[in-house]
Scaffold this motif. Structure first.
Motif, PDB file in Angstrom:
ATOM      1  N   PHE A   1      15.826  -7.022   3.524  1.00  0.00           N
ATOM      2  CA  PHE A   1      14.545  -7.691   3.343  1.00  0.00           C
ATOM      3  C   PHE A   1      13.356  -6.817   3.745  1.00  0.00           C
ATOM      4  N   ILE A   2      13.433  -6.210   4.908  1.00  0.00           N
ATOM      5  CA  ILE A   2      12.286  -5.517   5.497  1.00  0.00           C
ATOM      6  C   ILE A   2      11.811  -4.335   4.652  1.00  0.00           C
ATOM      7  N   GLY A   3      12.729  -3.456   4.258  1.00  0.00           N
ATOM      8  CA  GLY A   3      12.353  -2.266   3.488  1.00  0.00           C
ATOM      9  C   GLY A   3      11.656  -2.590   2.178  1.00  0.00           C
ATOM     10  N   PRO A   4      12.286  -3.423   1.331  1.00  0.00           N
ATOM     11  CA  PRO A   4      11.646  -3.749   0.054  1.00  0.00           C
ATOM     12  C   PRO A   4      10.306  -4.472   0.212  1.00  0.00           C
ATOM     13  N   ILE A   5      10.195  -5.376   1.206  1.00  0.00           N
ATOM     14  CA  ILE A   5       8.947  -6.118   1.365  1.00  0.00           C
ATOM     15  C   ILE A   5       7.825  -5.193   1.841  1.00  0.00           C
ATOM     16  N   ILE A   6       8.145  -4.259   2.736  1.00  0.00           N
ATOM     17  CA  ILE A   6       7.126  -3.310   3.204  1.00  0.00           C
ATOM     18  C   ILE A   6       6.656  -2.426   2.063  1.00  0.00           C
ATOM     19  N   LEU A   7       7.602  -1.904   1.298  1.00  0.00           N
ATOM     20  CA  LEU A   7       7.259  -1.047   0.162  1.00  0.00           C
ATOM     21  C   LEU A   7       6.423  -1.798  -0.866  1.00  0.00           C
ATOM     22  N   TRP A   8       6.814  -3.020  -1.157  1.00  0.00           N
ATOM     23  CA  TRP A   8       6.064  -3.829  -2.125  1.00  0.00           C
ATOM     24  C   TRP A   8       4.658  -4.150  -1.624  1.00  0.00           C
ATOM     25  N   LEU A   9       4.533  -4.589  -0.370  1.00  0.00           N
ATOM     26  CA  LEU A   9       3.211  -4.913   0.179  1.00  0.00           C
ATOM     27  C   LEU A   9       2.309  -3.686   0.252  1.00  0.00           C
ATOM     28  N   TRP A  10       2.910  -2.527   0.482  1.00  0.00           N
ATOM     29  CA  TRP A  10       2.141  -1.290   0.604  1.00  0.00           C
ATOM     30  C   TRP A  10       1.575  -0.838  -0.744  1.00  0.00           C
ATOM     31  N   LYS A  11       2.306  -1.022  -1.824  1.00  0.00           N
ATOM     32  CA  LYS A  11       1.901  -0.482  -3.125  1.00  0.00           C
ATOM     33  C   LYS A  11       1.588  -1.509  -4.205  1.00  0.00           C
ATOM     34  N   ARG A  12       1.667  -2.797  -3.910  1.00  0.00           N
ATOM     35  CA  ARG A  12       1.485  -3.797  -4.969  1.00  0.00           C
ATOM     36  C   ARG A  12       0.078  -3.815  -5.552  1.00  0.00           C
ATOM     37  N   ASP A  13      -0.931  -3.471  -4.772  1.00  0.00           N
ATOM     38  CA  ASP A  13      -2.303  -3.455  -5.285  1.00  0.00           C
ATOM     39  C   ASP A  13      -2.591  -2.216  -6.116  1.00  0.00           C
ATOM     40  N   ASP A  14      -1.795  -1.164  -5.931  1.00  0.00           N
ATOM     41  CA  ASP A  14      -2.005   0.089  -6.654  1.00  0.00           C
ATOM     42  C   ASP A  14      -1.376   0.103  -8.040  1.00  0.00           C
ATOM     43  N   SER A  15      -0.329  -0.715  -8.230  1.00  0.00           N
ATOM     44  CA  SER A  15       0.413  -0.644  -9.482  1.00  0.00           C
ATOM     45  C   SER A  15       0.957  -2.008  -9.880  1.00  0.00           C
ATOM     46  N   GLU A  16       0.669  -2.403 -11.097  1.00  0.00           N
ATOM     47  CA  GLU A  16       1.225  -3.647 -11.638  1.00  0.00           C
ATOM     48  C   GLU A  16       2.736  -3.553 -11.786  1.00  0.00           C
ATOM     49  N   PHE A  17       3.218  -2.372 -12.105  1.00  0.00           N
ATOM     50  CA  PHE A  17       4.646  -2.149 -12.295  1.00  0.00           C
ATOM     51  C   PHE A  17       5.414  -2.356 -10.988  1.00  0.00           C
ATOM     52  N   ILE A  18       4.912  -1.794  -9.915  1.00  0.00           N
ATOM     53  CA  ILE A  18       5.538  -1.966  -8.606  1.00  0.00           C
ATOM     54  C   ILE A  18       5.420  -3.421  -8.160  1.00  0.00           C
ATOM     55  N   ASP A  19       4.285  -4.038  -8.432  1.00  0.00           N
ATOM     56  CA  ASP A  19       4.097  -5.447  -8.086  1.00  0.00           C
ATOM     57  C   ASP A  19       5.121  -6.316  -8.814  1.00  0.00           C
ATOM     58  N   TYR A  20       5.344  -6.043 -10.093  1.00  0.00           N
ATOM     59  CA  TYR A  20       6.321  -6.805 -10.871  1.00  0.00           C
ATOM     60  C   TYR A  20       7.725  -6.687 -10.261  1.00  0.00           C
TER      61      TYR A  20
END
Length: 107
Positions: free
Chosen positions: A22-41
């Motif tokens: 849980f922790i790794g993916p959520i941190i990575l997603w929260l860190w980059k979700r505003d920079d990329s729609e693809f990563i946010d998806y």
């Protein structure tokens, strides 16, 4: 087409889940979700996947009482492994992959 860095980070969301569910993916997603729609998806897709398969795991664990869970629990585990690997590959290829059997709680 997403950039190579976006594709790599989206695939990393799935790959890192093998080490930190849980922790790794959520941190990575929260860190980059505003920079990329693809990563946010892909971050949302992974979280929906995690929530769905947690529910499936709990239900199959409860159903062990009536013995059907003895068959369902390994199937849920195998499907989770297969779909995680497939999603990582598809993300690295730049595709927006919808994992089958996932309930979309986060849109």
């Amino acid at each position: 087409m997403p950039s190579k860095d976006e594709r790599l980070l989206a695939a990393l969301i799935y790959v890192i889940s093998f080490f930190t569910v849980f922790i790794g993916p959520i941190i990575l997603w929260l860190w980059k979700r505003d920079d990329s729609e693809f990563i946010d998806y892909h971050g949302k897709e992974y979280l929906n996947f995690l929530i769905s398969y947690t529910i499936y795991g709990i239900v199959s664990s409860i159903l062990v009482i009536v013995l059907i869970g003895l068959v369902l629990a390994p199937i849920v585990g195998i499907l989770a492994l297969i779909f995680t690997i497939l999603a990582a590959i598809k993300a690295y290829q730049g595709e927006t992959y919808r994992i089958p059997t996932v309930i979309h709680f986060i849109k």
